[in-house]
Write a protein that holds these residues in place. Structure first.
Motif, PDB file in Angstrom:
ATOM      1  N   ARG A  38       0.935  -1.336   0.056  1.00  0.00           N
ATOM      2  CA  ARG A  38       0.012   0.069  -0.072  1.00  0.00           C
ATOM      3  C   ARG A  38       0.856   1.187  -0.175  1.00  0.00           C
ATOM      4  O   ARG A  38       0.746   2.210  -0.689  1.00  0.00           O
ATOM      5  N   ALA A  39       2.084   1.198   0.647  1.00  0.00           N
ATOM      6  CA  ALA A  39       2.809   2.421   0.823  1.00  0.00           C
ATOM      7  C   ALA A  39       3.352   2.390  -0.623  1.00  0.00           C
ATOM      8  O   ALA A  39       3.574   3.557  -1.128  1.00  0.00           O
ATOM      9  N   LEU A  40       3.857   1.546  -1.196  1.00  0.00           N
ATOM     10  CA  LEU A  40       4.367   1.536  -2.607  1.00  0.00           C
ATOM     11  C   LEU A  40       3.379   2.018  -3.644  1.00  0.00           C
ATOM     12  O   LEU A  40       3.830   3.076  -4.418  1.00  0.00           O
ATOM     13  N   GLU A  41       2.138   1.688  -3.538  1.00  0.00           N
ATOM     14  CA  GLU A  41       1.196   2.526  -4.433  1.00  0.00           C
ATOM     15  C   GLU A  41       1.041   3.831  -4.052  1.00  0.00           C
ATOM     16  O   GLU A  41       0.825   4.593  -5.128  1.00  0.00           O
ATOM     17  N   ASP A  42       0.913   4.279  -2.815  1.00  0.00           N
ATOM     18  CA  ASP A  42       0.845   5.622  -2.320  1.00  0.00           C
ATOM     19  C   ASP A  42       1.926   6.474  -2.884  1.00  0.00           C
ATOM     20  O   ASP A  42       2.012   7.638  -3.402  1.00  0.00           O
ATOM     21  N   ARG A  43       3.082   5.878  -2.844  1.00  0.00           N
ATOM     22  CA  ARG A  43       4.588   6.493  -3.417  1.00  0.00           C
ATOM     23  C   ARG A  43       4.617   6.701  -4.833  1.00  0.00           C
ATOM     24  O   ARG A  43       4.794   7.778  -5.209  1.00  0.00           O
ATOM     25  N   LEU A  44       3.940   5.781  -5.427  1.00  0.00           N
ATOM     26  CA  LEU A  44       3.974   5.979  -6.956  1.00  0.00           C
ATOM     27  C   LEU A  44       2.587   6.532  -7.598  1.00  0.00           C
ATOM     28  O   LEU A  44       2.662   7.031  -8.665  1.00  0.00           O
ATOM     29  N   GLY A  45       1.698   6.810  -6.569  1.00  0.00           N
ATOM     30  CA  GLY A  45       0.426   7.417  -7.174  1.00  0.00           C
ATOM     31  C   GLY A  45      -0.391   6.569  -8.020  1.00  0.00           C
ATOM     32  O   GLY A  45      -1.063   7.051  -8.744  1.00  0.00           O
ATOM     33  N   ALA A  46      -0.317   5.202  -8.047  1.00  0.00           N
ATOM     34  CA  ALA A  46      -0.916   4.448  -8.752  1.00  0.00           C
ATOM     35  C   ALA A  46      -1.531   3.303  -8.061  1.00  0.00           C
ATOM     36  O   ALA A  46      -0.717   2.658  -7.465  1.00  0.00           O
ATOM     37  N   ARG A  47      -2.447   2.740  -8.588  1.00  0.00           N
ATOM     38  CA  ARG A  47      -3.097   1.041  -8.134  1.00  0.00           C
ATOM     39  C   ARG A  47      -2.509   0.162  -8.895  1.00  0.00           C
ATOM     40  O   ARG A  47      -2.700   0.237 -10.239  1.00  0.00           O
ATOM     41  N   LEU A  48      -1.804  -0.673  -8.119  1.00  0.00           N
ATOM     42  CA  LEU A  48      -1.053  -1.862  -8.810  1.00  0.00           C
ATOM     43  C   LEU A  48      -1.821  -3.125  -8.821  1.00  0.00           C
ATOM     44  O   LEU A  48      -1.347  -4.097  -9.619  1.00  0.00           O
ATOM     45  N   LEU A  49      -2.581  -3.384  -7.805  1.00  0.00           N
ATOM     46  CA  LEU A  49      -3.303  -4.458  -7.732  1.00  0.00           C
ATOM     47  C   LEU A  49      -4.736  -4.422  -7.377  1.00  0.00           C
ATOM     48  O   LEU A  49      -5.283  -3.320  -6.986  1.00  0.00           O
ATOM     49  N   GLU A  50      -5.492  -5.331  -8.019  1.00  0.00           N
ATOM     50  CA  GLU A  50      -7.047  -5.305  -7.795  1.00  0.00           C
ATOM     51  C   GLU A  50      -7.283  -6.219  -6.945  1.00  0.00           C
ATOM     52  O   GLU A  50      -6.692  -7.645  -6.997  1.00  0.00           O
ATOM     53  N   ARG A  51      -7.605  -5.848  -5.704  1.00  0.00           N
ATOM     54  CA  ARG A  51      -8.044  -6.753  -4.444  1.00  0.00           C
ATOM     55  C   ARG A  51      -9.299  -7.597  -4.357  1.00  0.00           C
ATOM     56  O   ARG A  51     -10.035  -6.565  -4.821  1.00  0.00           O
ATOM     57  N   SER A  52      -9.490  -8.855  -4.125  1.00  0.00           N
ATOM     58  CA  SER A  52     -10.749  -9.433  -3.951  1.00  0.00           C
ATOM     59  C   SER A  52     -10.594 -10.399  -2.953  1.00  0.00           C
ATOM     60  O   SER A  52      -9.407 -10.941  -2.554  1.00  0.00           O
ATOM     61  N   ALA A  53     -11.776 -11.191  -2.441  1.00  0.00           N
ATOM     62  CA  ALA A  53     -11.712 -12.088  -1.601  1.00  0.00           C
ATOM     63  C   ALA A  53     -11.077 -13.223  -2.058  1.00  0.00           C
ATOM     64  O   ALA A  53     -10.457 -14.042  -1.491  1.00  0.00           O
ATOM     65  N   SER A  54     -10.691 -13.626  -3.342  1.00  0.00           N
ATOM     66  CA  SER A  54     -10.216 -14.761  -3.931  1.00  0.00           C
ATOM     67  C   SER A  54      -8.741 -14.400  -4.213  1.00  0.00           C
ATOM     68  O   SER A  54      -8.074 -15.583  -4.406  1.00  0.00           O
ATOM     69  N   GLY A  55      -8.294 -13.170  -3.873  1.00  0.00           N
ATOM     70  CA  GLY A  55      -6.697 -12.991  -4.237  1.00  0.00           C
ATOM     71  C   GLY A  55      -6.439 -11.641  -4.690  1.00  0.00           C
ATOM     72  O   GLY A  55      -7.277 -10.850  -4.259  1.00  0.00           O
ATOM     73  N   ALA A  56      -5.373 -11.655  -5.521  1.00  0.00           N
ATOM     74  CA  ALA A  56      -4.919 -10.378  -5.926  1.00  0.00           C
ATOM     75  C   ALA A  56      -4.618 -10.386  -7.405  1.00  0.00           C
ATOM     76  O   ALA A  56      -3.953 -11.430  -7.852  1.00  0.00           O
ATOM     77  N   MET A  57      -4.838  -9.628  -8.393  1.00  0.00           N
ATOM     78  CA  MET A  57      -4.613  -9.446  -9.707  1.00  0.00           C
ATOM     79  C   MET A  57      -3.748  -8.273 -10.104  1.00  0.00           C
ATOM     80  O   MET A  57      -4.377  -6.920  -9.481  1.00  0.00           O
ATOM     81  N   LEU A  58      -2.914  -7.959 -10.803  1.00  0.00           N
ATOM     82  CA  LEU A  58      -2.297  -7.197 -11.251  1.00  0.00           C
ATOM     83  C   LEU A  58      -3.139  -6.210 -12.056  1.00  0.00           C
ATOM     84  O   LEU A  58      -3.889  -6.569 -13.042  1.00  0.00           O
ATOM     85  N   THR A  59      -3.101  -4.723 -11.921  1.00  0.00           N
ATOM     86  CA  THR A  59      -3.672  -3.845 -12.976  1.00  0.00           C
ATOM     87  C   THR A  59      -2.724  -3.875 -14.214  1.00  0.00           C
ATOM     88  O   THR A  59      -1.547  -4.221 -14.046  1.00  0.00           O
ATOM     89  N   PRO A  60      -3.229  -2.996 -15.072  1.00  0.00           N
ATOM     90  CA  PRO A  60      -2.400  -2.999 -16.316  1.00  0.00           C
ATOM     91  C   PRO A  60      -0.945  -2.219 -15.907  1.00  0.00           C
ATOM     92  O   PRO A  60       0.147  -2.628 -16.580  1.00  0.00           O
ATOM     93  N   VAL A  61      -1.098  -1.202 -15.184  1.00  0.00           N
ATOM     94  CA  VAL A  61       0.275  -0.485 -14.824  1.00  0.00           C
ATOM     95  C   VAL A  61       1.085  -1.321 -14.034  1.00  0.00           C
ATOM     96  O   VAL A  61       2.139  -1.238 -13.829  1.00  0.00           O
ATOM     97  N   GLY A  62       0.263  -1.955 -13.305  1.00  0.00           N
ATOM     98  CA  GLY A  62       1.027  -3.015 -12.354  1.00  0.00           C
ATOM     99  C   GLY A  62       1.697  -4.120 -13.174  1.00  0.00           C
ATOM    100  O   GLY A  62       3.016  -4.631 -12.480  1.00  0.00           O
TER     101      GLY A  62
END
Length: 300
Positions: A38-62
């Motif tokens: 989360r700190a990495l996302e805040d530092r970069l100003g971009a959402r890197l992961l799509e979070r869900s109950a089943s796990g995590a998936m990278l966004t395109p920029v991720g």
């Protein structure tokens, strides 16, 4: 700036698809890993992961950032290796990947000789599926890989070492006589036992089975060369076994005979590969020379 640790956590999540599994692999608590990402996302100003109950998936920029992060982590590992070997390039720990159809039957004498010549060099040997290990090599999880061709990678140095014959083996009481050359048509319809299809050797076996009219037995995939050996010796079918295995103390020909087939020239080519920018090229070339010399001596 992002830290290497934060990038490492992000890459581990990408590989596992799960915060819980990534925390286990990285050996940190899940809250710590989650906070750092989360700190990495805040530092970069971009959402890197799509979070869900089943796990995590990278966004395109991720996905783009993870690709760059893998190279950065690999380069950082090489920097550590370079510093460790600054006074002696044949020092430190090398992570060597190899296939279980080769490593157990070739590496023992080579490792002993390397230790004599370079006592400060340590080899951490990891067996696995060749295609998977090529990915591990590119992203820096292993340092050098020994296995069958084909290998590919724009960032890799690939050195062919030797050709290893592949022999068709049968149980001692198989009706085909091993003392005389059998015509190819004698193999038609014969069951051929193979390994898991992810192994290069299994793909070669499938090609040879098609060429000679044999049938691949899908219900009897071996988990190792030893399991193939045992199944063939029990009469379940024929198998393709490498020459180094058949000549080794842990493999051998117990309960088997090698069939002589007209115009039989099956072989596989063994190579070594490492990242082109690695500072440990001298050590890898030493390993390559000893693997090549030892293999040729064993196969002579």
């Amino acid at each position: 700036m992002p830290t290497l640790r934060q990038l490492e956590y992000l890459v581990t999540i990408a590989d596992t698809g799960s915060f819980a599994l990534a925390a286990r692999v990285a050996r940190v608590s899940q809250p710590t890993l989650s906070q750092q990402v989360r700190a990495l996302e805040d530092r970069l100003g971009a959402r890197l992961l799509e979070r869900s109950a089943s796990g995590a998936m990278l966004t395109p920029v991720g996905r783009t950032i993870v690709a760059t992060a893998r190279r950065m982590l690999s380069d950082a590992s090489d920097i550590v290796a370079l510093a460790a070997g600054a006074s002696n390039s044949l020092a430190g720990i090398l992570r060597l990947g190899t296939t279980p159809t080769l490593g157990p039957y070739l590496l023992s004498p080579i490792i002993a000789e390397l230790h004599r010549m370079a006592p400060n060099l340590r080899l951490h040997v990891r067996e696995g599926i060749p295609d998977e290990q090529m990915l591990e090599l590119s992203r820096g999880d292993i340092d050098v890989m020994l296995g069958p061709l084909p290998m590919s990678g724009d960032d890799l140095t690939i050195e062919p070492l030797f050709r290893e014959p592949l022999h068709l083996v049968a149980a001692l009481d198989h009706p085909i006589d091993s003392a005389a050359e059998a015509p190819p048509e004698a193999l038609a319809g014969t069951p051929l036992l193979t390994l898991d299809p992810r192994h290069h050797l299994a793909r070669q076996a499938a090609e040879i089975a098609e060429r000679y009219g044999m049938t691949v037995a899908p219900d009897y995939y071996g988990t190792s060369l030893d399991s193939l050996h045992q199944m063939v010796a029990s009469g379940l079918g024929l198998a393709l076994l490498p020459g180094l295995y058949l000549r080794s103390d842990v493999g051998g020909l117990a309960g088997l005979k090698i069939l002589s087939v007209q115009n039989w020239r099956a072989h596989r080519s063994i190579a070594i590969a490492w990242r082109r920018q690695s500072p440990m090229s001298a050590a890898f070339r030493l390993i390559a020379d000893h693997v090549q010399g030892c293999a040729r001596q064993l196969l002579a």
